[in-house]
Scaffold this active site. Structure first.
Site, PDB file in Angstrom:
ATOM      1  N   LYS A 131      17.261 -17.853  -6.316  1.00 57.01           N
ATOM      2  CA  LYS A 131      17.889 -17.146  -7.439  1.00 57.01           C
ATOM      3  C   LYS A 131      19.347 -16.826  -7.134  1.00 57.01           C
ATOM      4  CE  LYS A 131      18.094 -12.587  -9.492  1.00 57.01           C
ATOM      5  NZ  LYS A 131      17.593 -11.222  -9.431  1.00 57.01           N
ATOM      6  N   ASP A 150      15.321 -14.519 -12.960  1.00 62.61           N
ATOM      7  CA  ASP A 150      15.209 -13.074 -12.777  1.00 62.61           C
ATOM      8  C   ASP A 150      14.101 -12.555 -13.690  1.00 62.61           C
ATOM      9  OD1 ASP A 150      16.282 -13.146 -15.323  1.00 62.61           O
ATOM     10  OD2 ASP A 150      18.267 -12.460 -14.699  1.00 62.61           O
TER      11      ASP A 150
END
Length: 224
Positions: A131, A150
């Site tokens: 991420k 997310d």
């Protein structure tokens, strides 16, 4: 999140993905980031600090951090206690401080003080997962090497029926299979804004959504 049955064919999933990106980019043609960062080093630190923390709180912490450690080399030599004291408001500050210092040391020793611009090299840094790497690559270098998953991306993609998975790595795999690579970075930013404004975790504004006719979550609520 409630597990959704995977009933869509690959073709239907690609059609849904095309619809979603067209809808979101029409709504958010130039979605601003909520983190106050400009350089690759600023983006790396800001994204590492944002784990399980609001962007607003991170933004309040960044000026003091960069005033004390303006360069990667400064951070590599930073006393951990000093870093901890500065970033304490963002939570998980001991681990984050240790990872930022260690990542800075690797960047100094192995990358000539320049934040690497490949996912392979970024994810090799301490404390940097998929991420964080995806966010830094798109925001700092304009590169699409993955989709940053997310909480907003996970929630919205699951509700729309784009994925039946809850694991971020598996969600990223599902999304990269159906969205054009040119749209990967943009997709994250659009979904973050849409998740904040409309598709909220506790009280989604389904009647103001605009995508409810294509939303598996909405259809499930309507049937109950």
């Amino acid at each position: 999140m409630t597990e959704l049955k995977k009933t869509k064919t690959p073709k239907r999933l690609r059609e849904l993905a095309d619809y979603v990106i067209r809808f979101l980019t029409a709504r958010y043609p130039k979605p601003d980031t909520l983190l106050n960062a400009t350089t690759p080093w600023e983006w790396l630190v800001a994204t590492m600090l944002s784990a399980q923390c609001t962007d607003l709180r991170v933004n309040k912490t960044l000026p003091e951090f960069f005033a004390a450690f303006p360069t990667v080399k400064d951070a590599a030599a930073a006393p951990q206690k000093q870093v901890e004291d500065i970033i304490q408001p963002v939570g998980l500050y001991r681990n984050k401080a240790a990872n930022i210092i260690a990542a800075a040391q690797v960047i100094v020793e192995c990358f000539h003080e320049r934040v690497p611009d490949s996912k392979k090299d970024l994810t090799a840094l301490p404390g940097v997962g998929s991420k964080t790497a995806n966010v830094v690559l798109w925001a700092a270098f304009g590169k699409n090497e993955g989709i940053a998953v997310d909480t907003h991306v996970a929630r919205i993609s699951h509700r729309l029926g784009l994925t039946g998975n809850t694991n971020p790595d598996k969600i990223e795999r599902d999304l990269t299979a159906v969205f054009s690579q040119d749209d990967w970075g943009l997709l994250n930013h659009c979904m973050v804004w849409f998740g904040r404004e409309v598709c909220k975790a506790a009280k989604p504004l389904c009647f103001d959504c605009g995508m409810s006719s294509r939303c598996a979550f909405y259809r499930g609520r309507a049937e109950t």
